[in-house]
Design a protein around this motif. Structure first.
Motif, short mmCIF file in Angstrom:
data_model
loop_
_atom_site.label_atom_id
_atom_site.label_comp_id
_atom_site.label_asym_id
_atom_site.label_seq_id
_atom_site.Cartn_x
_atom_site.Cartn_y
_atom_site.Cartn_z
N GLY A 74 17.35 3.66 4.09
CA GLY A 74 15.95 4.19 4.08
C GLY A 74 14.73 3.53 4.76
N ALA A 75 14.16 3.05 5.13
CA ALA A 75 13.01 2.41 5.91
C ALA A 75 13.08 1.53 6.17
N VAL A 76 12.85 0.80 7.56
CA VAL A 76 12.02 -0.64 7.46
C VAL A 76 10.92 -0.90 7.72
N GLY A 77 9.84 -2.17 7.29
CA GLY A 77 8.60 -2.87 8.08
C GLY A 77 7.24 -2.03 7.08
N GLY A 78 6.58 -3.08 7.63
CA GLY A 78 5.28 -2.89 6.85
C GLY A 78 4.47 -4.22 6.98
N PRO A 79 3.24 -3.54 6.93
CA PRO A 79 2.32 -4.82 7.92
C PRO A 79 2.13 -5.87 7.37
N PRO A 121 11.62 -6.58 11.23
CA PRO A 121 12.54 -6.15 9.92
C PRO A 121 12.96 -5.19 10.98
N GLU A 122 12.84 -4.62 12.25
CA GLU A 122 13.54 -3.58 12.49
C GLU A 122 15.28 -4.26 13.48
N ARG A 123 14.52 -5.53 13.97
CA ARG A 123 15.97 -6.42 13.65
C ARG A 123 17.15 -5.96 13.60
N GLY A 124 16.54 -5.62 11.81
CA GLY A 124 17.88 -5.39 10.78
C GLY A 124 18.66 -4.30 11.51
N LEU A 125 17.95 -3.25 11.85
CA LEU A 125 18.43 -1.82 12.04
C LEU A 125 18.84 -1.60 13.24
N LEU A 126 18.91 -2.55 14.69
CA LEU A 126 19.24 -3.16 15.70
C LEU A 126 20.57 -3.50 16.03
N SER A 184 7.16 18.55 9.86
CA SER A 184 6.51 17.22 9.35
C SER A 184 8.00 15.87 9.33
N LEU A 185 7.12 15.19 9.04
CA LEU A 185 8.42 14.16 9.75
C LEU A 185 8.40 13.94 8.48
N GLY A 186 8.22 13.94 6.78
CA GLY A 186 9.10 14.20 5.98
C GLY A 186 10.16 15.02 5.56
N VAL A 235 13.78 10.34 9.81
CA VAL A 235 13.49 10.14 11.04
C VAL A 235 12.01 8.83 11.06
N HIS A 236 11.87 9.48 9.62
CA HIS A 236 10.40 8.68 9.37
C HIS A 236 10.25 6.59 8.72
N GLY A 237 9.43 5.85 8.90
CA GLY A 237 9.61 4.92 8.72
C GLY A 237 8.78 4.60 6.74
N SER A 238 8.66 2.90 7.07
CA SER A 238 8.26 2.97 5.61
C SER A 238 7.11 3.41 5.17
N ALA A 239 5.94 4.09 5.82
CA ALA A 239 4.84 4.73 5.25
C ALA A 239 4.00 4.05 4.72
N PRO A 240 3.80 2.82 4.83
CA PRO A 240 3.00 1.63 4.21
C PRO A 240 1.65 2.46 3.73
N ASP A 241 1.05 4.16 4.71
CA ASP A 241 -0.22 3.98 3.79
C ASP A 241 -0.07 4.99 2.59
N ILE A 242 1.34 5.11 1.74
CA ILE A 242 1.54 5.90 1.10
C ILE A 242 2.72 5.25 -0.07
N ALA A 243 3.45 4.19 0.63
CA ALA A 243 3.96 3.18 -0.28
C ALA A 243 3.97 3.04 -2.10
N ALA A 289 5.67 10.13 -1.04
CA ALA A 289 6.53 11.14 -0.09
C ALA A 289 8.11 11.83 0.03
N ASN A 290 7.79 12.29 0.22
CA ASN A 290 8.59 13.53 0.94
C ASN A 290 9.83 12.96 0.52
N PRO A 291 10.89 13.08 -0.03
CA PRO A 291 12.07 12.48 -0.46
C PRO A 291 13.24 13.66 0.82
N GLY A 346 2.92 16.18 -1.20
CA GLY A 346 1.37 16.27 -0.50
C GLY A 346 1.07 16.52 1.27
N ASP A 347 2.89 15.80 2.14
CA ASP A 347 3.07 16.06 3.34
C ASP A 347 2.78 17.28 4.00
N LEU A 348 3.24 18.21 3.27
CA LEU A 348 4.10 19.63 2.95
C LEU A 348 2.54 20.41 2.85
P1 NAD Z 1 5.81 6.52 9.57
O1 NAD Z 1 6.63 7.50 9.17
O2 NAD Z 1 6.09 5.08 8.43
O3 NAD Z 1 4.29 7.04 9.07
C1 NAD Z 1 3.78 8.20 9.92
C2 NAD Z 1 3.00 8.90 8.27
O4 NAD Z 1 3.58 10.26 7.96
C3 NAD Z 1 1.77 8.40 7.57
O5 NAD Z 1 1.38 8.72 7.33
C4 NAD Z 1 3.03 8.33 6.73
O6 NAD Z 1 2.59 8.76 5.61
C5 NAD Z 1 3.47 9.66 7.03
N1 NAD Z 1 5.03 10.28 6.21
C6 NAD Z 1 6.13 9.57 7.09
N2 NAD Z 1 7.47 9.92 6.22
C7 NAD Z 1 6.76 10.80 4.89
C8 NAD Z 1 7.31 10.71 3.91
N3 NAD Z 1 8.53 10.89 3.74
N4 NAD Z 1 6.86 11.84 3.09
C9 NAD Z 1 5.65 11.98 3.49
N5 NAD Z 1 4.63 11.12 4.59
C10 NAD Z 1 5.52 10.89 5.62
O7 NAD Z 1 5.64 5.57 11.19
P2 NAD Z 1 4.55 4.82 10.38
O8 NAD Z 1 3.66 4.17 9.85
O9 NAD Z 1 4.26 4.11 12.09
O10 NAD Z 1 5.06 3.32 10.68
C11 NAD Z 1 5.38 2.41 9.43
C12 NAD Z 1 6.05 1.09 9.66
O11 NAD Z 1 7.55 1.99 9.85
C13 NAD Z 1 6.27 0.09 10.55
O12 NAD Z 1 6.79 -1.15 10.02
C14 NAD Z 1 7.18 0.60 11.36
O13 NAD Z 1 7.44 0.10 12.37
C15 NAD Z 1 8.57 1.28 10.38
N6 NAD Z 1 9.06 2.30 11.44
C16 NAD Z 1 10.40 2.38 10.65
C17 NAD Z 1 10.75 3.33 11.06
C18 NAD Z 1 13.08 3.05 10.25
O14 NAD Z 1 12.68 2.40 9.20
N7 NAD Z 1 13.70 3.69 10.98
C19 NAD Z 1 11.14 4.63 11.85
C20 NAD Z 1 9.45 4.63 12.49
C21 NAD Z 1 8.81 3.27 11.57
#
Ligand code: NAD
Length: 367
Positions: free
Chosen positions: A73-78, A89-94, A260-262, A285-293, A298-300, A339-341
């Motif tokens: 899915g995704a890793v990371g968070g503040p 967290p990224e070390r797990g992925l690497l 869109s990243l989603g 490609v996207h990360g863990s999106a802590p702002d909306i987690a 989230a867009n699946p 929402g992202d779309l």
């Molecule tokens: P992010 O991709 O998590 O989010 C960037 C923006 O896009 C945010 O506003 C988020 O809400 C939005 N977004 C991302 N995916 C979405 C989705 N599926 N649906 C709707 N909106 C979506 O990138 P970030 O904010 O730079 O990083 C957050 C955390 O994720 C950090 O800890 C970072 O290290 C980690 N990260 C992990 C990966 C991975 O696991 N492959 C990749 C990038 C970032």
């Protein structure tokens, strides 16, 4: 015959939420298409750190080596930002990428018609776009030695080394040619042979490999021109093969052509296993999106489309992959939007699980 096996690593933040929707698709394929996956689930990233004190437990790594494919899915968070580098967290992925030796990173850039308005480019330039960037992932300037910052003649000097062996170039090239064979049979190799010796070798080796793929039309382009062409006329490309550094930049550039990243899936492939299919990990490609987690926003689709890539490249189920991608396309064409779309007034966003349900309904309708 044994069931195909899949290790699911939802990870952190929205990783959990988007993976729940992939589970629905896996269940649907079991119920309606008669293919049951042996699915195991485990922890990665911050979730693994919380439980084990490391971002990937050895047992999880061992499991990843055994299965037909890994879906992450995704890793990371503040809350993990201040951890020591070695347990971030990224070390797990690497670690997964390194120990599985996933040397070819596939990033499709596909523009769904319903989302063409999201691109920063004009609709006619991106509408119908369908390209695949293959980036060499385990070598090049990110890994080459010598590297570091040292003091020379009284000032600091930063050094990184672009280094490629023939074998490293060749195995990625073969992966790219194999892909081109399944697509439009066109491959553009990008390097800087005009100023870099590693680029001259790159061009030589790719040309050599092309003799084994006479049906594929090979072209070469300098990577800087490639960047210009990607925004000028991206539809001229089918498959692009390039190195780790140029691929990092060019694939992000191509990704944004589509909006869109989603919506963006990816695959990382390694050497063929005993069954002839590559060792592989799939992830949005996207990360863990802590702002909306945790909010169900989230867009699946990126994760669902990553699973579609797994169906195509790890399970040899191309038809089911086509069906799943068509289901996502139909849902978007019907105006269903997370929402992202959203860029129109008055359209109500659906939740993560409503988007997943809409994809399942479209799959049902496809039968
Ligand atoms: P992010 O991709 O998590 O989010 C960037 C923006 O896009 C945010 O506003 C988020 O809400 C939005 N977004 C991302 N995916 C979405 C989705 N599926 N649906 C709707 N909106 C979506 O990138 P970030 O904010 O730079 O990083 C957050 C955390 O994720 C950090 O800890 C970072 O290290 C980690 N990260 C992990 C990966 C991975 O696991 N492959 C990749 C990038 C970032």
């Amino acid at each position: 015959m044994t069931n195909p096996s899949l290790l699911i690593l939802p990870g952190d933040g929205i990783g959990q939420e988007v993976m729940a929707e992939v589970r629905k698709v896996i269940d649907w394929i079991g119920a309606k298409r008669g293919v049951t996956f042996d699915v195991s689930e485990d922890l990665v990233g911050g979730a693994a750190y919380d439980k084990h004190g490391v971002p990937l437990a050895d047992e999880t790594m061992a499991k990843a080596q055994e299965v037909d494919a890994v879906l992450l899915g995704a890793v990371g968070g503040p809350q993990y930002d201040d951890l020591d580098f070695s347990v971030k967290p990224e070390r797990g992925l690497l670690r997964l990428r390194k120990e599985m030796d996933l040397f070819a990173n596939l990033r499709p850039a596909q523009c769904f018609d319903a989302l063409a308005d999201f691109s920063s480019l004009k609709k006619n330039i991106v509408s119908g776009l369908d390209i695949m960037i293959v980036r060499e992932l385990t070598s090049g300037v990110y890994f080459g030695e010598p590297r570091g910052i040292s003091e020379v003649d009284g000032q600091r000097v930063g050094v990184n080394t672009q280094r490629y062996t023939e074998e490293e170039i060749e195995r990625g090239a073969r992966a790219a040619f194999e892909l081109a064979m399944k697509r439009d049979k066109r491959l553009c190799s990008m390097e800087k042979a005009n100023v870099m010796e590693s680029g001259i070798l790159w061009r030589d080796v790719v040309t050599e490999v092309s003799k084994d793929y006479p049906e594929v039309e090979l072209s070469h382009m300098y990577a800087d021109n490639g960047a210009m062409q990607l925004v000028r006329a991206p539809k001229q490309f089918d498959v692009i093969y390039t190195d780790n550094l140029f691929g990092d930049i060019l694939s992000d550039c191509a990704a944004m052509l589509t909006g869109s990243l989603g919506m963006l899936p990816s695959a990382s492939l390694g050497a063929p296993m005993e069954n002839g299919l590559p060792k592989a990990m799939y992830e949005p490609v996207h990360g863990s999106a802590p702002d909306i987690a945790g909010e169900g926003k989230a867009n699946p689709c990126a994760c669902i489309l990553s699973f579609a890539m797994a169906l195509r490249y790890s399970f040899d189920m191309g038809e089911e992959a086509d069906r799943l991608e068509a289901a996502v396309e139909k849902v978007l064409a019907d105006g269903v939007r997370t929402g992202d779309l959203l860029n129109e007034e008055g359209v109500k966003p659906v939740s993560t699980s409503e988007m997943g349900d809409a994809v399942i309904a479209a799959l049902d309708a496809s039968l």
